[in-house]
Design a protein around this motif. Structure first.
Motif, mmCIF file in Angstrom:
data_model
loop_
_atom_site.group_PDB
_atom_site.id
_atom_site.type_symbol
_atom_site.label_atom_id
_atom_site.label_comp_id
_atom_site.label_asym_id
_atom_site.label_seq_id
_atom_site.Cartn_x
_atom_site.Cartn_y
_atom_site.Cartn_z
ATOM 1 N N THR A 294 0.837 -1.203 0.000
ATOM 2 C CA THR A 294 0.000 0.000 0.000
ATOM 3 C C THR A 294 0.869 1.250 0.000
ATOM 4 O O THR A 294 1.988 1.239 0.510
ATOM 5 C CB THR A 294 -0.892 0.043 1.258
ATOM 6 N N VAL B 46 -11.182 6.128 -8.474
ATOM 7 C CA VAL B 46 -12.162 5.122 -8.051
ATOM 8 C C VAL B 46 -13.181 5.767 -7.118
ATOM 9 O O VAL B 46 -14.392 5.551 -7.240
ATOM 10 C CB VAL B 46 -11.448 3.946 -7.360
ATOM 11 N N LEU C 7 -19.308 6.912 1.192
ATOM 12 C CA LEU C 7 -17.895 6.561 1.053
ATOM 13 C C LEU C 7 -17.017 7.688 1.572
ATOM 14 O O LEU C 7 -17.070 8.807 1.074
ATOM 15 C CB LEU C 7 -17.594 6.298 -0.426
ATOM 16 N N LYS C 8 -16.213 7.396 2.603
ATOM 17 C CA LYS C 8 -15.336 8.441 3.145
ATOM 18 C C LYS C 8 -14.038 8.488 2.360
ATOM 19 O O LYS C 8 -13.592 9.541 1.937
ATOM 20 C CB LYS C 8 -15.053 8.151 4.625
ATOM 21 N N SER C 9 -13.401 7.343 2.186
ATOM 22 C CA SER C 9 -12.178 7.331 1.382
ATOM 23 C C SER C 9 -11.884 5.928 0.895
ATOM 24 O O SER C 9 -12.314 4.938 1.480
ATOM 25 C CB SER C 9 -10.998 7.846 2.196
ATOM 26 N N ILE C 10 -11.158 5.866 -0.198
ATOM 27 C CA ILE C 10 -10.722 4.567 -0.711
ATOM 28 C C ILE C 10 -9.309 4.731 -1.247
ATOM 29 O O ILE C 10 -8.993 5.730 -1.880
ATOM 30 C CB ILE C 10 -11.693 4.054 -1.805
ATOM 31 N N ARG C 11 -8.445 3.783 -0.886
ATOM 32 C CA ARG C 11 -7.076 3.823 -1.395
ATOM 33 C C ARG C 11 -6.761 2.482 -2.038
ATOM 34 O O ARG C 11 -7.166 1.436 -1.554
ATOM 35 C CB ARG C 11 -6.077 4.114 -0.266
ATOM 36 N N GLN C 12 -6.032 2.556 -3.146
ATOM 37 C CA GLN C 12 -5.748 1.326 -3.870
ATOM 38 C C GLN C 12 -4.317 0.866 -3.645
ATOM 39 O O GLN C 12 -3.406 1.672 -3.474
ATOM 40 C CB GLN C 12 -5.994 1.544 -5.375
ATOM 41 N N GLY C 13 -4.149 -0.440 -3.619
ATOM 42 C CA GLY C 13 -2.808 -1.003 -3.479
ATOM 43 C C GLY C 13 -2.655 -2.231 -4.345
ATOM 44 O O GLY C 13 -3.499 -2.503 -5.191
ATOM 45 N N LYS C 14 -1.574 -2.963 -4.113
ATOM 46 C CA LYS C 14 -1.339 -4.189 -4.887
ATOM 47 C C LYS C 14 -1.454 -5.398 -3.975
ATOM 48 O O LYS C 14 -1.237 -5.307 -2.768
ATOM 49 C CB LYS C 14 0.064 -4.152 -5.500
#
Lengths: 79, 79
Positions: free
Chosen positions: A8, A21, A33-40
């Protein structure tokens, strides 16, 4: 021996992909939706019975290739 | 309420990105690597106190946008 690895972005690093997104989900009507973070995410299968050795190997993979330690954190979980 | 979501390719779907990572790790000298598959990871923060409602919302996000259900599976974990 199987492991899962999540990579992340560090907290203070901007995440433009996650932002896109988030905007898309908002425009789909998801107002809560408050927050979204993308990772691998990686699923790794290692041919090694000694758990300690296997974990060391996965750690080495993360640090050499899978994660950019300047901007990313990684987490290894034994499956 | 925070959730993590992992989206992975179904077992029989080819994973060219994972294959490249696998080849690269092999060429870095990691001979014990049996297989590696790559997926996506999301950290989602929902403004909803009712866990059931929040989970339903995350499920909806997965099915509408985050995962392609034809070739991908998703897994939701409450953090």
């Amino acid at each position: 021996m199987k492991f899962s690895v999540t990579v992340t972005l560090k907290k203070d690093v901007l995440d433009p992909q996650g932002k896109v997104v988030q905007n898309t989900l908002n425009s789909l009507g998801m107002k809560n939706l408050k927050s979204i973070r993308q990772g691998k995410f990686f699923e790794i299968d290692i041919d090694e019975d000694n758990q300690e050795k296997a974990e060391k190997l996965v750690k080495e993979m993360c640090e050499k290739l899978l994660a950019n330690l300047i901007i990313e954190n990684y987490k290894i979980i034994k499956l």
